[in-house]
Design a protein around this motif. Structure first.
Motif, PDB file in Angstrom:
ATOM      1  N   SER A  83       0.826  -1.217   0.000  1.00 37.70           N
ATOM      2  CA  SER A  83       0.000   0.000   0.000  1.00 37.70           C
ATOM      3  C   SER A  83       0.852   1.255   0.000  1.00 37.70           C
ATOM      4  O   SER A  83       0.514   2.280  -0.639  1.00 37.70           O
ATOM      5  CB  SER A  83      -0.927  -0.033   1.202  1.00 37.70           C
ATOM      6  N   THR A 133       2.086   1.764  -3.485  1.00 37.74           N
ATOM      7  CA  THR A 133       1.031   2.293  -4.372  1.00 37.74           C
ATOM      8  C   THR A 133       0.714   3.752  -4.061  1.00 37.74           C
ATOM      9  O   THR A 133       0.465   4.590  -4.941  1.00 37.74           O
ATOM     10  CB  THR A 133      -0.241   1.460  -4.232  1.00 37.74           C
ATOM     11  N   TYR A 134       0.765   4.054  -2.766  1.00 43.11           N
ATOM     12  CA  TYR A 134       0.500   5.445  -2.356  1.00 43.11           C
ATOM     13  C   TYR A 134       1.527   6.387  -2.934  1.00 43.11           C
ATOM     14  O   TYR A 134       1.192   7.464  -3.470  1.00 43.11           O
ATOM     15  CB  TYR A 134       0.484   5.510  -0.846  1.00 43.11           C
ATOM     16  N   THR A 145      -5.797  -2.708  -5.312  1.00 44.89           N
ATOM     17  CA  THR A 145      -7.038  -3.463  -5.411  1.00 44.89           C
ATOM     18  C   THR A 145      -6.878  -4.798  -4.685  1.00 44.89           C
ATOM     19  O   THR A 145      -5.810  -5.164  -4.233  1.00 44.89           O
ATOM     20  CB  THR A 145      -7.385  -3.747  -6.882  1.00 44.89           C
ATOM     21  N   ILE A 148      -4.956   2.278  -6.935  1.00 44.35           N
ATOM     22  CA  ILE A 148      -4.438   1.117  -7.650  1.00 44.35           C
ATOM     23  C   ILE A 148      -4.275  -0.070  -6.715  1.00 44.35           C
ATOM     24  O   ILE A 148      -3.910  -1.159  -7.138  1.00 44.35           O
ATOM     25  CB  ILE A 148      -3.077   1.431  -8.335  1.00 44.35           C
ATOM     26  N   LYS A 189      -2.233  -9.623  -6.490  1.00 44.90           N
ATOM     27  CA  LYS A 189      -3.582  -9.486  -5.952  1.00 44.90           C
ATOM     28  C   LYS A 189      -3.929  -8.045  -5.624  1.00 44.90           C
ATOM     29  O   LYS A 189      -4.997  -7.532  -5.987  1.00 44.90           O
ATOM     30  CB  LYS A 189      -3.688 -10.361  -4.710  1.00 44.90           C
ATOM     31  N   TRP A 190      -3.039  -7.379  -4.944  1.00 48.71           N
ATOM     32  CA  TRP A 190      -3.359  -6.069  -4.432  1.00 48.71           C
ATOM     33  C   TRP A 190      -3.029  -4.945  -5.431  1.00 48.71           C
ATOM     34  O   TRP A 190      -3.724  -3.906  -5.443  1.00 48.71           O
ATOM     35  CB  TRP A 190      -2.615  -5.827  -3.109  1.00 48.71           C
ATOM     36  N   ALA A 191      -1.954  -5.134  -6.163  1.00 39.14           N
ATOM     37  CA  ALA A 191      -1.592  -4.037  -7.110  1.00 39.14           C
ATOM     38  C   ALA A 191      -1.273  -4.638  -8.476  1.00 39.14           C
ATOM     39  O   ALA A 191      -0.111  -4.718  -8.884  1.00 39.14           O
ATOM     40  CB  ALA A 191      -0.414  -3.257  -6.530  1.00 39.14           C
ATOM     41  N   PRO A 192      -2.312  -5.109  -9.142  1.00 40.81           N
ATOM     42  CA  PRO A 192      -2.038  -5.753 -10.438  1.00 40.81           C
ATOM     43  C   PRO A 192      -1.531  -4.780 -11.502  1.00 40.81           C
ATOM     44  O   PRO A 192      -0.910  -5.177 -12.473  1.00 40.81           O
ATOM     45  CB  PRO A 192      -3.392  -6.334 -10.834  1.00 40.81           C
ATOM     46  N   SER A 193      -1.797  -3.496 -11.257  1.00 36.74           N
ATOM     47  CA  SER A 193      -1.378  -2.534 -12.282  1.00 36.74           C
ATOM     48  C   SER A 193       0.108  -2.260 -12.231  1.00 36.74           C
ATOM     49  O   SER A 193       0.658  -1.659 -13.141  1.00 36.74           O
ATOM     50  CB  SER A 193      -2.163  -1.232 -12.099  1.00 36.74           C
ATOM     51  N   LEU A 194       0.745  -2.700 -11.135  1.00 32.11           N
ATOM     52  CA  LEU A 194       2.181  -2.451 -11.038  1.00 32.11           C
ATOM     53  C   LEU A 194       2.952  -3.487 -11.842  1.00 32.11           C
ATOM     54  O   LEU A 194       2.537  -4.636 -11.930  1.00 32.11           O
ATOM     55  CB  LEU A 194       2.631  -2.505  -9.563  1.00 32.11           C
ATOM     56  N   ILE A 230       3.429   5.869  -5.431  1.00 30.09           N
ATOM     57  CA  ILE A 230       3.314   5.955  -6.890  1.00 30.09           C
ATOM     58  C   ILE A 230       2.154   6.862  -7.273  1.00 30.09           C
ATOM     59  O   ILE A 230       2.252   7.707  -8.149  1.00 30.09           O
ATOM     60  CB  ILE A 230       3.153   4.550  -7.499  1.00 30.09           C
ATOM     61  N   GLU A 231       1.034   6.711  -6.578  1.00 31.13           N
ATOM     62  CA  GLU A 231      -0.177   7.425  -6.972  1.00 31.13           C
ATOM     63  C   GLU A 231      -0.152   8.864  -6.509  1.00 31.13           C
ATOM     64  O   GLU A 231      -0.373   9.790  -7.287  1.00 31.13           O
ATOM     65  CB  GLU A 231      -1.367   6.708  -6.351  1.00 31.13           C
ATOM     66  N   PRO A 267      -4.997   4.041  -1.700  1.00 34.94           N
ATOM     67  CA  PRO A 267      -4.629   4.314  -3.101  1.00 34.94           C
ATOM     68  C   PRO A 267      -5.495   3.491  -4.044  1.00 34.94           C
ATOM     69  O   PRO A 267      -5.839   2.355  -3.767  1.00 34.94           O
ATOM     70  CB  PRO A 267      -3.159   3.867  -3.174  1.00 34.94           C
ATOM     71  N   GLU A 315       5.903   9.033  -7.352  1.00 31.55           N
ATOM     72  CA  GLU A 315       7.251   8.472  -7.323  1.00 31.55           C
ATOM     73  C   GLU A 315       7.213   7.173  -8.093  1.00 31.55           C
ATOM     74  O   GLU A 315       6.907   6.117  -7.576  1.00 31.55           O
ATOM     75  CB  GLU A 315       7.672   8.170  -5.875  1.00 31.55           C
TER      76      GLU A 315
END
Lengths: 120, 464
Positions: free
Chosen positions: A30, A33-34, B416, B414, A63-68, A36-37, B412, A41
C-alpha cells in the motif's frame, strides 16, 4: 536514499506493533502504491525478501496491485539473463532475494533505485 | 399267806410309810424262828411259781392265830416305836396318823359315823407292777413246765396214755361228729406238742401283736389322707420325662450362662468399636481441618496467581493499546524491573534519537517547517500516549521527526484486491510520513528484532 548505504542512525526505532499476519506485506504494497499514486514516485522500488516468501510477495503484488509492473528476479543464470533483458523496459518493482542481490550486484547497481524495502 | 403270819412276826412287817426301824432288840423265840424260816422257804417256792411242799406249808403256818383282829395297817400299835417312850424317836415323831387325831371322836361315837378323810387313801395296787409280776410269774411257770416236760417226755415211752382228764371235756369231745382221739391218748406226743407249743410262745406273741396292729388299722378312721393315698409308681415314661426335663433345665442354664457371657463380650466389642469410631472421627475432623487450611492456602495462592495474570494481561493490553501510562503503572505493580529498565532505556534512546534527527535536519539544510497547529504525537499514527503529555521539556521525538504531516485517509486506488484495515491505514500514514520527512524505517514485529540483529551483523561485516 543511497544504495549500498543503509543509515541506521536515521532509523525510526519506534516499534510499530505488528504481530503476526497483520499484513506487513500489504502495508508495504500500500505504501508503494501510495507513493506511486500520490507522490508520483514512479521510480523503481527494490524489494528484497527471503526466497521462501518471494512467491508470496509475488502473489500479493498480483492481488493487491495488479497494475504495477513487478519483476521477480530469481532462477538460473539463464533465466536471470532474460530478466535482465526485461529490466530494460520500465518497471515499478523489482522483487528479489538477498543471494541474488549479492550475486548480481554489479548488474543491479546500474539502476537508480528510489526506495528499498527489505523484507524478512 | 401274809395274813397267816403271827403277830409276833409283825416286827419285820412294818408299814412302808413309817420310817424303817432300827435293829430291833426284841428277840425271836425258837418257834418263831422256825416258822420264819419255813415262811422264807415257802416264799422262795412261790417266787418260782412252784408248788410249796406240804411240810413247809405246815411249818409256815405256825401257831394258831390269836383271836385278836388283825391289826389294820393304819391302826396304831401302842407298842410301836413311836409310842414307846423308851425308843429314841419318841418325842420326835413328826408323823401323826389321822386316826390318832380322830381317836377321841371314834371313841365317843359308836364308830358308825366314819370321818371321810380323802387323804387317807389306801395304797392302791400298782397295776403295772402287778402286770409285770403276773408276766414274770407266767414266764417262770412256762419255763418250769418246759423243763418238766423235757424231763418227762424222755422218760415216758410211746403209746402210753397221758394223765386222766376231767370227764366233762371228754364228753364234749365225743359229742361232735368227728371222733377225736381221747384226750389221754398219745401221751408222749401230746407232751411233746405241749412242750413245742410252749417254746413257740415268743413267735405266738409276735404273731398276735401283728394281728392286733393290723386289726387296729382296720378299725381306725381314715383321718389322714396321707396314709391312704396310693403313690403313683414311677414308670419308665416318668423317668424319661424327668430326664428330659432335667436335660432341658441344664441346657437352659447353660444357654443363659452363655448368653450372659456373650452379652458381656458384645458389650466390650461395641465399646471398643465405639472408641475406634470416635478416634477415627476425631482424626477425620483434624484431617478435614488440615485440608481446609491447605485449600485455603491454595486458593489464596491461586487468586494471587490470577491477580498476577490479570495484571500481566492488562499490561499486555495496555501495550497493545500503547497506553504507556497504564503500562508503566502495571509494570510497577508487577514489579518487573527489567521491563521498567528497558522502557527507561528506550526513552533515553528516543531522546538521543530526537536530538540526532534535529541535528541531521539542520545539517541537511532543510528549512525547519513550523510546527503544525495540530500537535503531533504518536496518536496520529494510531499509537496511544504513554507519558502524561505534560512533560514538554524533552524534545518530542515524534514532533521532531515527523515535521511534515500528511494525513492518509483514502486507500490508493491502484491498490485493489481488498480494503486496508484501520491499523494498516495508520501504518501507511506513518510510512508516508517517513517518506515525507526523509526518514528510513522498519516495519517489524518480534521477528523484526531478529532481523535487526542480523542486519547489524551484516553491517558490521560490511557486506551491505
Amino acid at each position: 536514499m543511497r544504495w549500498g548505504g543503509f543509515s541506521f542512525l536515521c532509523l525510526l526505532c519506534s516499534v510499530l506493533r505488528a504481530f503476526f499476519s497483520l499484513g506487513k506485506t500489504i502495508q508495504t504494497i500500500s505504501l508503494i502504491t501510495y507513493l506511486i499514486e500520490r507522490k508520483l514516485e514512479q521510480g523503481p522500488y527494490l524489494v528484497i525478501v527471503p526466497l521462501s516468501t518471494l512467491t508470496n510477495w509475488t502473489l500479493e503484488f498480483a492481488k493487491w496491485a495488479p497494475s504495477l509492473v513487478v519483476i521477480s528476479y530469481k532462477g538460473l543464470p539463464q533465466v536471470r539473463r532474460n530478466l535482465q533483458m526485461q529490466l530494460r523496459n520500465p518497471f515499478h518493482v523489482l522483487l528479489t532475494t538477498y543471494e541474488y542481490i549479492i550475486k548480481d550486484r554489479p548488474i543491479l547497481c546500474k539502476w537508480r533505485w528510489t526506495h528499498m524495502i527489505i523484507g524478512e | 399267806m401274809p395274813n397267816g403270819k403271827p403277830p409276833s412276826a409283825d416286827a419285820p412287817n412294818v408299814p412302808p410309810m413309817s420310817p424303817s426301824p432300827p435293829i430291833t432288840t426284841v428277840p425271836f423265840t425258837d418257834h418263831q424262828l422256825s416258822t420264819l424260816k419255813a415262811q422264807m422257804a415257802a416264799w422262795k417256792f412261790i417266787q418260782h411259781a412252784a408248788p410249796v411242799p406240804e411240810n413247809i406249808h405246815h411249818a409256815a403256818r405256825g401257831l394258831p392265830e390269836p383271836a385278836q383282829p388283825p391289826p389294820g395297817r393304819f391302826l396304831e400299835d401302842p407298842e410301836s416305836l413311836e409310842h414307846n417312850p423308851k425308843s429314841k424317836i419318841y418325842p420326835f415323831n413328826a408323823y401323826m396318823t389321822p386316826t390318832e387325831r380322830f381317836k377321841d371322836t371314834l371313841k365317843d361315837g359308836s364308830g358308825k359315823q366314819r370321818v371321810l378323810m380323802p387323804t387317807i387313801f389306801p395304797e392302791g395296787l400298782d397295776a403295772v407292777s402287778i402286770l409285770q409280776e403276773r408276766r414274770k410269774f407266767i414266764d417262770a411257770r412256762i419255763e418250769q413246765r418246759i423243763k418238766e416236760l423235757g424231763q418227762l417226755s424222755s422218760t415216758i415211752p410211746e403209746g402210753v396214755d397221758g394223765p386222766p382228764v376231767a370227764p366233762n371235756e371228754s364228753k364234749k369231745a365225743s359229742s361232735s361228729k368227728v371222733t377225736f382221739p381221747s384226750q389221754t391218748a398219745n401221751g408222749k406226743l401230746r407232751l411233746l406238742i405241749e412242750q413245742k407249743g410252749l417254746m413257740l410262745r415268743h413267735k405266738q406273741r409276735q404273731l398276735r401283736q401283728a394281728v392286733v396292729e393290723k386289726m387296729i388299722l382296720g378299725t381306725v378312721l381314715p383321718t389322714e389322707r396321707k396314709d391312704f393315698r396310693r403313690i403313683r409308681k414311677p414308670t419308665l415314661r416318668d423317668a424319661r420325662l424327668t430326664e428330659a426335663a432335667e436335660r432341658k433345665q441344664r441346657l437352659e442354664r447353660e444357654r443363659r450362662a452363655k448368653q450372659k457371657h456373650l452379652e458381656y463380650l458384645r458389650v466390650i466389642c461395641t465399646h471398643g468399636a465405639k472408641m475406634i469410631l470416635d478416634k477415627r472421627n476425631n482424626l477425620s475432623k483434624i484431617q478435614r481441618l488440615g485440608k481446609g487450611i491447605a485449600k485455603f492456602h491454595n486458593e489464596t495462592e491461586k487468586e494471587e496467581q490470577k491477580r498476577i495474570e490479570r495484571v500481566s494481561k492488562e499490561r499486555l493490553r495496555a501495550l497493545k493499546n500503547d497506553d504507556e501510562e497504564a503500562y508503566l503503572k502495571l509494570i510497577d505493580t508487577a514489579k518487573d524491573t527489567r521491563i521498567t529498565h528497558l522502557l527507561k532505556q528506550t526513552d533515553s534512546y528516543l531522546d538521543s534519537l530526537a536530538q540526532a534527527v534535529v541535528q541531521q535536519q539542520a545539517e541537511a539544510g532543510r528549512p525547519l517547517a513550523p510546527i503544525d497547529d495540530e500537535p503531533l504525537d504518536e496518536t496520529t499514527f494510531g499509537a496511544s500516549r504513554m507519558d502524561d503529555g505534560e512533560d514538554k521539556s524533552k524534545v518530542d521525538y515524534y514532533r521532531v521527526a515527523h515535521r511534515i504531516n500528511e494525513k492518509v485517509t483514502a486507500q490508493p486506488k491502484i491498490l485493489t484486491g481488498g480494503t486496508l484495515k484501520e491499523y494498516q491505514m495508520k501504518g501507511l500514514q506513518w510510512m508516508v510520513s517517513l517518506y515525507n520527512n526523509r526518514l528510513n524505517g522498519i516495519l517489524a514485529d518480534e521477528m523484526g528484532w531478529v532481523f535487526l540483529f542480523m542486519l547489524t551483523m551484516l553491517r558490521t561485516k560490511s557486506i551491505l
